[in-house]
Design an enzyme around this catalytic site. Structure first.
Site, short mmCIF file in Angstrom:
data_model
loop_
_atom_site.label_atom_id
_atom_site.label_comp_id
_atom_site.label_asym_id
_atom_site.label_seq_id
_atom_site.Cartn_x
_atom_site.Cartn_y
_atom_site.Cartn_z
CG HIS A 104 -5.54 -2.67 3.71
ND1 HIS A 104 -6.33 -3.55 3.01
CD2 HIS A 104 -5.90 -1.42 3.30
CE1 HIS A 104 -7.13 -2.86 2.20
NE2 HIS A 104 -6.89 -1.59 2.36
CE1 TYR A 152 -4.35 -0.85 -0.40
CE2 TYR A 152 -3.55 -2.81 0.69
CZ TYR A 152 -4.51 -2.17 -0.06
OH TYR A 152 -5.63 -2.85 -0.50
#
Length: 733
Positions: free
Chosen positions: A386, A227
């Site tokens: 996440h 990410y």
């Protein structure tokens, strides 16, 4: 304004003489010409990720961005006309759109796409193309596109959904970047200020707060490399726009230059071209991703760091921007320098106090050769939604491959047949669970019982990170030729009443063809418990060095929850206090893992894929070491790469392990691991529980007493030379 006329003029004049820039222009021309041949296609949104309308709107924003750049680079008005016609279609469509029909929730719904994030990405790309053609449009068209496409979308993403816009999260990064660049292009100060400071313009939200709070002082991003890669593009592209429009903000110097550090850090968190797949991550994402292409170009333009040019060479492309031209010219002029992958401790948390990612590296022969050994120890914070439940997890790379592995995310990105390309149910039921990683599981429960919000409150405590050199005198030495590299951390709070400390070490030795990885994990519990320690590995088993019952007729499932329901149990041993071994072959190299524990333990061989009716999971193997009924315990092991198998010429060399024995002795607040090598030499590693430099330690193991002062010590001992018998003489009668 995002790019001024002087910069476009320079790109027109010099682009053809910089081969990488010229190649990228030719590539974009092919893409845009193909879109032009198809005609303007702006469908009514209907499909989720991977579906036709979703993919068409993605193709459109790339075509808009490319057409704008090509118009300015070539002067061909056909590109501007194509972009104008497409944007007028969006001006007709966008005002009548409501929440997307395939939305997962009202709060996250976009208009063009099923989730608002994709609308933000569309805006961030399309506004760059519009900036290039806006002044060439008739006033009436310009006003309509300004109001009915860009300003309307910017208001929806900001004022229309303030909670998401003001969040400290990568979705909000894309939104603030798109809205802020729109503000610069439309000369709308209100949009710019909201993008920078949040909708209330108080600095509690917005882009600047995200820069300050999402990156650690070392440029590590809270959600991990995957990410960080995704968020990097809006960070650096919007920062570049800020630098051009408001240079007084000195955006690239904010927080000690953290955005530029983030580019270097992202490259460092890779091996053989792929990012470490920790947390929700796709294992096939790497240095050639388009976000990092833009990031490398912008970072190079700001720093002139010639190491970044070698990364761009590996990527094989650049971007059609002033920064991309600088990269292409630097490469053409031969200025590229090797990028040195080095041992690093990357702090996590906005203030660097939320754990960290330890990276140990050895071998390879050159600072830029990433095909040596790398050991990654994940001592980071939770990483928000996440994040995975894998405190003190580790990965090991060697010979260009992941050997000790991390599953990453259970997802087939944008493949409609697999839940529309979103995260699969097994991402929650398997991939995030602790047993899917290489770290301690207590009583078959995941860390924090799988609650990421609880996880956010607890971060590991880094104890030690040291790199001991081998006497290398080169001024370019980066630690990658050190004989001993060590990282240690402690975790409290993952389980009530349980603390565990792990130390991971890369060691080189003249008797070993490659560095070996030593693992020491000590757990202290309030009462008897079941302790499982998985090791997920890639390769084909060669030998199982312990007696085990094979489940070849009926394949039982290991457990019922927390990821255990997805594991087939293929073999299991009885509990034993003896050290054991497992050897496998991967890409022509053998790996032997020797392991033991302070209490009798069982060894389980398992494979993922149970209770998977839709075949969503990859079939991957693991060893689980299990101790039952104790409170305190120590696991120890060593992973040794060795030998070579060449299937072409049918030869095998060095298939036998060079480490013949592993032993562990627990002393007073310290441990010693002793490796006996095939030559008879020994290598002992002594590790204190607490890294106090002034404390003396003394542990006796194998008839030898080890004394040291400080956090750790290494002892190499040569085998005693064989004594020959005194010569004798026989008389013949």
């Amino acid at each position: 304004m995002l790019v001024g006329e002087p910069d476009w003029r320079r790109m027109r004049a010099e682009g053809a003489s910089a081969p990488m820039f010229a190649a990228e222009q030719a590539r974009v021309e092919r893409v845009v010409r193909a879109a032009m041949a198809q005609g303007v296609v702006v469908p009514v949104p209907k499909d989720p990720g991977g579906g036709y309308t979703h993919e068409q709107h993605k193709r459109n924003y790339l075509a808009l961005q490319g057409a704008g750049a090509l118009y300015r680079l070539t002067g061909d008005r056909a590109y501007a006309e194509f972009a104008r016609e497409m944007l007028l279609e969006y001006a007709r469509l966008y005002p009548v759109l409501g929440p997307h029909p395939a939305r997962r929730s009202e709060q996250a719904s976009g208009r063009l796409f099923w989730q608002q994030l994709n609308d933000s990405v569309w805006l961030a790309h399309a506004i760059q193309g519009y900036d290039a053609i806006r002044d060439a449009l008739p006033p009436a068209d310009r006003e309509r596109i300004d109001e009915d496409v860009f300003r309307r979308m910017a208001r929806f993403l900001s004022e229309g959904t303030p909670d998401r816009f003001n969040a400290i999260h990568n979705h909000a990064t894309w939104a603030t970047a798109g809205v802020g660049m729109t503000g610069y292009v439309l000369r709308d100060r209100d949009l710019v200020d909201k993008a920078l400071l949040g909708t209330a313009k108080d600095g509690q939200g917005g882009f600047l707060a995200q820069v300050d709070r999402l990156f650690s002082p070392d440029g590590y991003y809270a959600e991990g490399p995957y990410y960080q890669r995704y968020a990097l593009a809006p960070f650096v592209i919007f920062a570049s726009a800020i630098q051009r429009n408001e240079p007084r903000r000195r955006i690239f110097r904010r927080k000690d230059g953290v955005l530029l550090k983030a580019v270097d850090t992202l490259v460092q968190t890779s091996y053989a071209g792929y990012f470490f797949p920790i947390n929700d991550a796709m294992p096939d994402k790497g240095l050639d991703t388009e976000e990092l292409v833009a990031g490398v170009a912008i970072a190079y333009a700001q720093t002139q760091d010639a190491r970044l040019l070698s990364v761009a060479q590996r990527q094989g492309r650049t971007v059609l921007t002033p920064e991309g031209l600088q990269v292409a010219r630097g490469i053409a002029e031969g200025r590229a320098q090797p990028f040195a992958f080095r041992p690093l401790m990357l702090r996590d948390g906005a203030d660097g106090d939320r754990g960290g990612l330890a990276i140990l590296r050895m071998g390879g022969g050159r600072p830029d050769d990433e095909h040596g050994q790398a050991l990654v120890m994940k001592n980071t914070s939770q990483g928000m939604g996440h994040g995975h439940f894998d405190k003190l997890n580790w990965l090991f790379y060697d010979n260009g491959r992941a050997v000790v592995t991390d599953y990453g995310a259970a997802r087939f990105l944008n493949i409609e047949a697999k839940a529309g390309g979103t995260y699969l149910p097994e991402n929650t039921s398997w991939a995030k669970q602790t047993v899917a990683h290489n770290t301690l599981v207590v009583d078959e429960r995941s860390h924090f019982d799988g609650d990421w919000k609880r996880g956010e409150a607890h971060a590991p405590e880094p104890l030690l990170f040291e790199v001991e050199g081998s006497g290398a005198s080169s001024a370019q030495w980066t630690g990658a030729d050190a004989e001993t590299q060590i990282a240690s951390a402690r975790m409290r709070g993952a389980y009530e009443g349980v603390a565990f400390t792990r130390t991971l070490v890369l060691v080189g030795h003249p008797d070993l063809p490659f560095p070996a990885a030593i693992d020491l994990l000590h757990v202290e519990g309030a009462g008897p418990a079941r302790y499982d320690l998985p090791l997920h590995f890639d390769g084909h088993l060669m030998s199982v060095g312990f007696e085990a019952q094979r489940h070849s007729a009926v394949r039982p499932v290991l457990g019922a929850r927390a990821g255990y329901q997805h594991l087939w149990l293929d073999a299991e041993s009885d509990a034993s206090a003896a050290a054991r071994s497992l050897t496998w072959l991967l890409d022509g190299r053998f790996y032997t893992y020797r392991f033991g524990a302070s209490a009798p333990s069982r060894a389980l061989l398992v494979e993922s894929g149970a209770n998977d009716p839709d075949f969503n999971l990859r079939r991957e193997q693991a060893l689980i070491r299990r101790i039952d009924g104790v409170g305190d315990a120590t696991f120890f092991g060593v992973l040794e790469p060795h030998g070579r198998y060449d299937g072409t010429v049918e030869t095998v060399h060095g298939a036998a392990s060079r480490i013949t024995r592993i032993a562990h002795v627990r002393g007073d607040a310290a441990s010693v691991i002793v490796l006996t090598l095939s030559t008879g030499n020994t290598l002992a590693l002594a590790v204190a529980d607490e890294p106090m430099q002034d404390r003396a330690h003394r542990v006796t193991a194998g008839g030898r007493t080890y004394e040291w002062k400080g956090a750790w010590a290494r002892f190499d001992q040569q085998a005693e030379p064989a004594r020959s018998a005194a010569p004798t003489t026989e008389e013949t009668p």
